[in-house]
Design a protein around this motif. Sequence first.
Motif, PDB file in Angstrom:
ATOM      1  N   VAL A 147      -5.050 -18.365  10.579  1.00  0.00           N
ATOM      2  CA  VAL A 147      -5.608 -16.965  10.303  1.00  0.00           C
ATOM      3  C   VAL A 147      -6.923 -16.691  10.105  1.00  0.00           C
ATOM      4  CG1 VAL A 147      -3.129 -16.141   9.005  1.00  0.00           C
ATOM      5  CG2 VAL A 147      -5.069 -17.348   7.824  1.00  0.00           C
ATOM      6  N   GLU A 148      -7.622 -16.170  11.290  1.00  0.00           N
ATOM      7  CA  GLU A 148      -9.215 -15.949  11.251  1.00  0.00           C
ATOM      8  C   GLU A 148      -9.383 -14.700  10.602  1.00  0.00           C
ATOM      9  OE1 GLU A 148     -10.079 -16.505  15.211  1.00  0.00           O
ATOM     10  OE2 GLU A 148      -9.541 -18.414  15.231  1.00  0.00           O
ATOM     11  N   ASP A 149      -8.273 -13.776  10.826  1.00  0.00           N
ATOM     12  CA  ASP A 149      -8.631 -12.210  10.289  1.00  0.00           C
ATOM     13  C   ASP A 149      -7.924 -12.199   8.648  1.00  0.00           C
ATOM     14  OD1 ASP A 149      -7.028  -9.507   9.714  1.00  0.00           O
ATOM     15  OD2 ASP A 149      -9.336  -9.289  10.894  1.00  0.00           O
ATOM     16  N   ASN A 150      -9.041 -11.988   7.727  1.00  0.00           N
ATOM     17  CA  ASN A 150      -8.582 -11.758   6.456  1.00  0.00           C
ATOM     18  C   ASN A 150      -7.540 -10.761   6.055  1.00  0.00           C
ATOM     19  OD1 ASN A 150     -10.500 -13.665   5.839  1.00  0.00           O
ATOM     20  ND2 ASN A 150     -11.894 -12.095   4.939  1.00  0.00           N
ATOM     21  N   GLN A 151      -7.406  -9.652   6.865  1.00  0.00           N
ATOM     22  CA  GLN A 151      -6.541  -8.570   6.730  1.00  0.00           C
ATOM     23  C   GLN A 151      -5.141  -9.361   7.039  1.00  0.00           C
ATOM     24  OE1 GLN A 151      -6.863  -5.580   5.256  1.00  0.00           O
ATOM     25  NE2 GLN A 151      -4.402  -5.665   5.275  1.00  0.00           N
ATOM     26  N   LEU A 152      -5.026 -10.120   8.180  1.00  0.00           N
ATOM     27  CA  LEU A 152      -3.804 -10.527   8.698  1.00  0.00           C
ATOM     28  C   LEU A 152      -3.471 -11.666   7.568  1.00  0.00           C
ATOM     29  CD1 LEU A 152      -1.702 -11.334  10.715  1.00  0.00           C
ATOM     30  CD2 LEU A 152      -3.151 -12.988  11.850  1.00  0.00           C
ATOM     31  N   GLU A 155      -1.619  -9.659   4.728  1.00  0.00           N
ATOM     32  CA  GLU A 155      -0.407  -9.170   5.057  1.00  0.00           C
ATOM     33  C   GLU A 155       0.702 -10.345   5.013  1.00  0.00           C
ATOM     34  OE1 GLU A 155      -1.277  -7.178   8.844  1.00  0.00           O
ATOM     35  OE2 GLU A 155      -2.261  -5.583   7.929  1.00  0.00           O
ATOM     36  N   ARG A 191     -12.117 -18.530   1.802  1.00  0.00           N
ATOM     37  CA  ARG A 191     -13.573 -18.983   1.939  1.00  0.00           C
ATOM     38  C   ARG A 191     -13.779 -20.463   1.304  1.00  0.00           C
ATOM     39  NH1 ARG A 191     -14.743 -13.619  -0.174  1.00  0.00           N
ATOM     40  NH2 ARG A 191     -15.099 -14.326  -2.034  1.00  0.00           N
ATOM     41  N   ARG A 194     -11.635 -22.711   4.063  1.00  0.00           N
ATOM     42  CA  ARG A 194     -12.508 -22.884   5.231  1.00  0.00           C
ATOM     43  C   ARG A 194     -13.761 -23.864   5.184  1.00  0.00           C
ATOM     44  NH1 ARG A 194     -11.603 -16.506   6.256  1.00  0.00           N
ATOM     45  NH2 ARG A 194      -9.604 -16.512   7.393  1.00  0.00           N
ATOM     46  N   ARG A 205     -10.216 -23.857  10.602  1.00  0.00           N
ATOM     47  CA  ARG A 205      -9.218 -23.029  10.651  1.00  0.00           C
ATOM     48  C   ARG A 205      -8.158 -23.574   9.483  1.00  0.00           C
ATOM     49  NH1 ARG A 205      -6.666 -24.783  15.860  1.00  0.00           N
ATOM     50  NH2 ARG A 205      -7.541 -26.751  15.575  1.00  0.00           N
ATOM     51  N   TYR A 207      -4.231 -22.160   7.640  1.00  0.00           N
ATOM     52  CA  TYR A 207      -2.881 -21.347   7.982  1.00  0.00           C
ATOM     53  C   TYR A 207      -2.300 -21.121   6.507  1.00  0.00           C
ATOM     54  CZ  TYR A 207      -0.210 -25.654   7.882  1.00  0.00           C
ATOM     55  OH  TYR A 207       0.306 -26.747   7.314  1.00  0.00           O
TER      56      TYR A 207
END
Length: 522
Positions: A147-152, A155, A191, A194, A205, A207
């Motif tokens: 999950v690279e996108d924080n919003q994703l 969710e 953060r 990562r 990366r 997950y």
Amino acid sequence: MQVDSLDRWPFRKVLIVNRGEIALRVIRACRELGLRSVAVYSDVDRDALHVRMADEAYHIGPAQATQSYLNIPALIEVAERSGAEAVHPGYGFLAENAEFVRACQRAGLIFVGPPVEAQLAMGEKTAARRTAKAAGVPIVPGAMSDVEDNQLALETARDLGYPILLKAAAGGGGKGIRLVREERELLSSLRAARSEAQSAFGDARVYLEKAITPARHIEVQFIADTHGNVVHLGERECSIQRRHQKLIEECPSPIMDAELREQMTSATLQLIRSIGYVNAGTAEFLVGPDRSFYFLEVNARVQVEHPVTEWCTGVDLVQEQLRVAAGLPLSFTQDDIVLRGSAIECRVSAEDPDNRFLPATGIVTALQEPSGPGVRVDSSLYAGLQVPLYYDPLLSKLIVWGKDRAQAIARMRRALAEYKIVGVRTTLPFASWLMEQPRFIAGDMSTDYIAEEWDTRKEKQLAEEQANESEPSSEQIAAIAASLLMETRAREERLRKHPAEESQEKRSHWRERGWKEAIWRV
């Protein structure tokens, strides 16, 4: 194996791109096989034991791992300079890095581990989850990609439900993992995960996975050769862990019976055959309270805890790794694998168990390692060693074997009592404490064991110490009482000699009464 058997081998010299006890372990395996070993070292490891014991050693850079043990061009250059034909990665660092495997192939080097295809399918954790699901192996609910996108991430976590785990996609050894209990913790934990993953593996990366609690952590050791032979070597219990890093491992697992072992080992072999895996690896599972199990990941390398499996099976896993890399068939079959007795490993790390297992450093001023029947020590320690803070804090591994688990625990107690490391705080006191605990002795454990038993115990001790600091001791109470008694007698003597002072004393009598009440309250 005799030296003359090397006529069939495509390599005679092995570059070991690691440090510490695992580098020593590979050096010893090479020496027994008649292979020459090449070590590498950073600035702070110049005097390390693996440097002294290897046939050759080369400097590769500063202390920071990114500039030394993770520096692929520097490592390939050492292979060329030394004339090494094969590379053994050990565990950690570049052991599960597909780019490093490719670099070895481009340089004409034989990588002692799984090929790139298997690294990509299994070494990368999200890919391993997808492969396991396709092979019909049950997996822990969670994301199937990083999950690279924080919003994703937000969710996905809401869909899974808290608590969740953040895990490094390229990682292992408990690095880059964070438990997130509430949504407000997620972004800061992302953060941190990562950053740790980038530092440990050169890959940031991460997950998400659903956190299953309480659970036991069970893993299955396997190895496959290029001749179509795929064999499992039983399971290991790895539930005693803190911050997702294992502290104690044992073989076999106390929870295991024939039915559960058959289910887990069959699932493992089915998964490994589906991807054409070659060399040693470990499939890791969580086992819930209802004995349902879920695939976590495959560690595409030799693991820290491999000695307990070696002792219970009689197989030298590192030598078998080298045989497989040389294109030879395994020296045993599945029918040869019978688990005999019980083995326990205690990781001895430069950490302070009384201070939340924080890393420790210092100079080892004195050392006494245990020995005797059923005792093995895989160690990089020596008196005078300066323990650095740049790398994993593992110093040594204490492994014992017994005819059954009770004897193994008794031997571990004895060995721990003999083990003396002076100058650096280590996890030895924790291991000694654990071997006396009724729950552990009964085989009742989970990945929450340390939080439930050790951390709770330390919190109680701290609370008692703070309470004691705010209350006078019995000696202080006795001194106060004696002082007040002497004062009372002196006052009575004054009043006897000077009756006129009595009215003055009556006005201040409340003070004496207050002192006495204070004593009784204490």
